[in-house]
Design an enzyme around this catalytic site. Structure first.
Site, PDB file in Angstrom:
ATOM      1  N   GLU A 146       0.803  -1.237   0.000  1.00 48.41           N
ATOM      2  CA  GLU A 146       0.000   0.000   0.000  1.00 48.41           C
ATOM      3  C   GLU A 146       0.835   1.286   0.000  1.00 48.41           C
ATOM      4  O   GLU A 146       0.603   2.176   0.811  1.00 48.41           O
ATOM      5  CB  GLU A 146      -0.951  -0.001   1.207  1.00 48.41           C
ATOM      6  CG  GLU A 146      -1.886  -1.199   1.220  1.00 48.41           C
ATOM      7  CD  GLU A 146      -2.710  -1.313   2.514  1.00 48.41           C
ATOM      8  OE1 GLU A 146      -2.576  -0.445   3.384  1.00 48.41           O
ATOM      9  OE2 GLU A 146      -3.475  -2.279   2.636  1.00 48.41           O
ATOM     10  N   ASN A 187       2.037  -5.152  -3.084  1.00 54.06           N
ATOM     11  CA  ASN A 187       0.644  -5.505  -2.768  1.00 54.06           C
ATOM     12  C   ASN A 187      -0.177  -4.243  -2.490  1.00 54.06           C
ATOM     13  O   ASN A 187       0.262  -3.372  -1.750  1.00 54.06           O
ATOM     14  CB  ASN A 187       0.679  -6.391  -1.501  1.00 54.06           C
ATOM     15  CG  ASN A 187      -0.643  -7.031  -1.166  1.00 54.06           C
ATOM     16  OD1 ASN A 187      -1.280  -7.649  -2.029  1.00 54.06           O
ATOM     17  ND2 ASN A 187      -1.063  -6.921   0.084  1.00 54.06           N
ATOM     18  N   HIS A 223     -10.467  -6.371  -1.238  1.00 58.08           N
ATOM     19  CA  HIS A 223     -11.511  -6.375  -0.211  1.00 58.08           C
ATOM     20  C   HIS A 223     -12.686  -5.640  -0.842  1.00 58.08           C
ATOM     21  O   HIS A 223     -12.574  -4.464  -1.186  1.00 58.08           O
ATOM     22  CB  HIS A 223     -11.047  -5.617   1.037  1.00 58.08           C
ATOM     23  CG  HIS A 223      -9.894  -6.275   1.713  1.00 58.08           C
ATOM     24  ND1 HIS A 223     -10.033  -7.419   2.466  1.00 58.08           N
ATOM     25  CD2 HIS A 223      -8.572  -5.974   1.725  1.00 58.08           C
ATOM     26  CE1 HIS A 223      -8.847  -7.782   2.929  1.00 58.08           C
ATOM     27  NE2 HIS A 223      -7.942  -6.928   2.487  1.00 58.08           N
ATOM     28  N   GLU A 253      -6.089 -10.850  -1.021  1.00 60.47           N
ATOM     29  CA  GLU A 253      -6.874 -10.640   0.210  1.00 60.47           C
ATOM     30  C   GLU A 253      -8.371 -10.605  -0.086  1.00 60.47           C
ATOM     31  O   GLU A 253      -9.126  -9.843   0.523  1.00 60.47           O
ATOM     32  CB  GLU A 253      -6.444  -9.318   0.888  1.00 60.47           C
ATOM     33  CG  GLU A 253      -4.953  -9.220   1.152  1.00 60.47           C
ATOM     34  CD  GLU A 253      -4.519  -7.980   1.918  1.00 60.47           C
ATOM     35  OE1 GLU A 253      -5.381  -7.295   2.510  1.00 60.47           O
ATOM     36  OE2 GLU A 253      -3.318  -7.704   1.923  1.00 60.47           O
ATOM     37  N   ASP A 255     -12.147 -10.723  -0.197  1.00 58.24           N
ATOM     38  CA  ASP A 255     -13.360 -10.996   0.585  1.00 58.24           C
ATOM     39  C   ASP A 255     -14.461 -10.089   0.051  1.00 58.24           C
ATOM     40  O   ASP A 255     -14.193  -9.012  -0.473  1.00 58.24           O
ATOM     41  CB  ASP A 255     -13.171 -10.885   2.103  1.00 58.24           C
ATOM     42  CG  ASP A 255     -12.657  -9.560   2.604  1.00 58.24           C
ATOM     43  OD1 ASP A 255     -12.624  -8.590   1.826  1.00 58.24           O
ATOM     44  OD2 ASP A 255     -12.296  -9.474   3.795  1.00 58.24           O
TER      45      ASP A 255
HETATM   46  O1  G3I Z   1      -2.889  -8.401  19.020  1.00 56.06           O
HETATM   47  C1  G3I Z   1      -3.555  -7.287  19.614  1.00 56.06           C
HETATM   48  C2  G3I Z   1      -4.091  -7.659  20.962  1.00 56.06           C
HETATM   49  O2  G3I Z   1      -3.015  -7.970  21.811  1.00 56.06           O
HETATM   50  C3  G3I Z   1      -4.907  -6.486  21.520  1.00 56.06           C
HETATM   51  O3  G3I Z   1      -5.487  -6.842  22.730  1.00 56.06           O
HETATM   52  C4  G3I Z   1      -5.999  -6.086  20.534  1.00 56.06           C
HETATM   53  C5  G3I Z   1      -6.801  -4.859  21.002  1.00 56.06           C
HETATM   54  O4  G3I Z   1      -7.240  -4.093  19.930  1.00 56.06           O
HETATM   55  O5  G3I Z   1      -5.393  -5.774  19.320  1.00 56.06           O
HETATM   56  C6  G3I Z   1      -4.706  -6.848  18.737  1.00 56.06           C
HETATM   57  O6  G3I Z   1      -4.156  -6.428  17.520  1.00 56.06           O
HETATM   58  C7  G3I Z   1      -5.064  -6.288  16.465  1.00 56.06           C
HETATM   59  C8  G3I Z   1      -4.572  -7.179  15.323  1.00 56.06           C
HETATM   60  O7  G3I Z   1      -5.387  -6.977  14.192  1.00 56.06           O
HETATM   61  C9  G3I Z   1      -4.592  -8.671  15.687  1.00 56.06           C
HETATM   62  O8  G3I Z   1      -5.904  -9.092  15.908  1.00 56.06           O
HETATM   63  C10 G3I Z   1      -5.060  -4.846  16.018  1.00 56.06           C
HETATM   64  O9  G3I Z   1      -5.626  -4.032  17.025  1.00 56.06           O
HETATM   65  C11 G3I Z   1      -5.855  -4.696  14.744  1.00 56.06           C
HETATM   66  O10 G3I Z   1      -5.689  -3.368  14.260  1.00 56.06           O
HETATM   67  C12 G3I Z   1      -5.326  -5.669  13.702  1.00 56.06           C
HETATM   68  O11 G3I Z   1      -6.116  -5.526  12.554  1.00 56.06           O
HETATM   69  C13 G3I Z   1      -5.570  -6.082  11.385  1.00 56.06           C
HETATM   70  C14 G3I Z   1      -5.313  -4.955  10.382  1.00 56.06           C
HETATM   71  O12 G3I Z   1      -4.868  -5.509   9.152  1.00 56.06           O
HETATM   72  C15 G3I Z   1      -4.221  -4.000  10.866  1.00 56.06           C
HETATM   73  O13 G3I Z   1      -2.996  -4.655  10.950  1.00 56.06           O
HETATM   74  C16 G3I Z   1      -6.572  -7.054  10.823  1.00 56.06           C
HETATM   75  O14 G3I Z   1      -6.706  -8.162  11.713  1.00 56.06           O
HETATM   76  C17 G3I Z   1      -6.097  -7.564   9.446  1.00 56.06           C
HETATM   77  O15 G3I Z   1      -7.088  -8.356   8.860  1.00 56.06           O
HETATM   78  C18 G3I Z   1      -5.837  -6.353   8.566  1.00 56.06           C
HETATM   79  O16 G3I Z   1      -5.318  -6.819   7.329  1.00 56.06           O
HETATM   80  C19 G3I Z   1      -5.060  -5.804   6.342  1.00 56.06           C
HETATM   81  C20 G3I Z   1      -3.842  -6.244   5.563  1.00 56.06           C
HETATM   82  O17 G3I Z   1      -2.762  -6.447   6.421  1.00 56.06           O
HETATM   83  C21 G3I Z   1      -3.482  -5.214   4.483  1.00 56.06           C
HETATM   84  N1  G3I Z   1      -4.627  -4.972   3.620  1.00 56.06           N
HETATM   85  C22 G3I Z   1      -5.854  -4.586   4.301  1.00 56.06           C
HETATM   86  C23 G3I Z   1      -6.241  -5.647   5.335  1.00 56.06           C
HETATM   87  C24 G3I Z   1      -7.549  -5.317   5.995  1.00 56.06           C
HETATM   88  O18 G3I Z   1      -7.464  -4.141   6.722  1.00 56.06           O
END
Ligand code: G3I
Length: 334
Positions: A146, A187, A223, A253, A255
């Site tokens: 991105e 990506n 997405h 990715e 969905d």
């Molecule tokens: O691991 C912590 C946990 O310890 C904590 O208690 C909790 C509280 O919010 O957060 C947890 O981390 C979260 C993480 O996912 C793991 O579940 C983050 O807050 C959350 O922001 C994170 O979201 C991910 C997001 O990317 C940001 O990294 C999503 O699961 C994931 O599906 C999403 O994936 C992205 C791709 O990497 C790039 N393209 C877009 C896609 C969708 O947004």
């Protein structure tokens, strides 16, 4: 799970099917799902379906900078290792996601006030430590994620601000040095049409390729939702022009959310149709070698629960989208 001469059924309904990965392998296609290490706890239906149906997995979060390299001198490979080990045990390819992104940057970098020289060293060490760790195990890396805005300009990020636009070429170079056999991908989202962003991406990658930067392909995140159709013709055009400059493509990715008004049945049919239309474009495009969904069960989508964007429902029953993918893979048997 009942296995009758290679036909597998792990679903409540009695319909028998051939696993997606078996159908995809005949087409030389990788079919995959994003995976979270927290779901790999041993012996679950999640793991059974993941291993039976898919021949590729992407680390949804566990290889992101802040998770794998939380402190300056601390790497935590434990969660990423779980996914890589699972994939190796189940003969699945791994897509490593992601080495350089504006998001999930740890505080030690955000607030570190590092100079350009220091940031180059930090990024090089990060990329080379992570890529070396999984050398020979990660099949393809999302090296840069991105980096572009909607209008095609470079997105503001700590990497752009400190290192400058060279960070993109350098990242690919450093990753290649650490594992010359891994496929290296750029990506992004919103590039499945012919638009300002995809035009700019095309020009940028053409220049990088001409300069000899080791980049192998482009990941199309995709997405989307049923109210935002992906036009198969423009998707094909966009993939074809990348193919013409020697780049392969992965859908990385996918969905498709269904949280709009209308009957559930109609919405699920629309979702199924969109999944199969996108798969058809990939099958029709020689350089499109993988289709990865951002998870496989609605139970663990990153989107709101009402979006139900994946191909198995929250109880692991295959949805219409699953069957439409199956049918498309069967129809298009080489
Ligand atoms: O691991 C912590 C946990 O310890 C904590 O208690 C909790 C509280 O919010 O957060 C947890 O981390 C979260 C993480 O996912 C793991 O579940 C983050 O807050 C959350 O922001 C994170 O979201 C991910 C997001 O990317 C940001 O990294 C999503 O699961 C994931 O599906 C999403 O994936 C992205 C791709 O990497 C790039 N393209 C877009 C896609 C969708 O947004």
């Amino acid at each position: 799970m009942l296995i009758i001469f290679g036909i597998v059924t792990h679903f409540k309904e009695t319909k028998e099917t051939i696993p997606l990965r078996s159908l995809a392998e005949k087409q030389e296609l990788f079919i995959g799902s994003a995976v979270n290490s927290k779901n790999l706890i041993g012996g679950t239906q999640y793991e059974k379906i993941l291993s039976t149906e898919f021949n590729m997995v992407t680390t949804e979060n566990d290889m992101k900078f802040s998770l794998i390299h939380p402190e300056k001198n601390t790497y935590d490979f434990s969660k990423a290792d779980q996914i890589v080990d699972f994939a190796m045990e189940n003969n699945q390819k791994v897509r490593g996601h992601t080495l350089v992104w504006h998001n999930q940057i740890p505080d030690w970098i955000k607030y570190g006030n590092f100079s350009e020289y220091q940031m180059r060293k930090i990024l090089k060490d990060h990329i080379q430590t992570v890529v070396s760790r999984y050398r020979g195990k990660v099949f393809a890396w999302d090296v840069v994620n991105e980096a572009l805005n909607e209008d095609g300009s470079l997105r503001d990020s700590i990497w752009l601000r400190t290192i400058g636009e060279d960070y993109i070429a350098l990242a690919f170079q450093w990753a290649h040095e650490a594992d010359p056999d891994a496929l290296l991908f750029y990506n992004d989202y919103g590039i499945e049409g012919i638009n300002a962003k995809s035009n700019s991406l095309y020009s940028m990658l053409k220049k990088l390729k001409n300069k000899g930067v080791p980049i192998d392909g482009v990941g199309y995140q995709m997405h989307t939702r049923i109210s935002r159709n992906i036009n198969p013709e423009t998707l094909k055009k966009s993939m074809d022009r990348l193919q013409n400059i020697g780049l392969q493509t992965h859908i990385t990715e996918l969905d498709i959310g269904i949280a709009t008004s209308g009957s559930l049945n109609t919405r699920l049919n629309k979702q199924a149709k969109m999944y199969s239309n996108i798969l058809k474009v990939c099958l029709d495009t020689e350089s499109c070698t993988a289709l990865v969904m951002w998870g496989f069960t609605d139970k663990y989508t990153w989107k709101d629960k009402e979006a139900r964007p994946l191909i198995f429902d929250a109880n692991y029953n295959p949805k219409k989208a699953y069957w439409s993918i199956t049918e498309t893979l069967k129809e298009n048997q080489k």
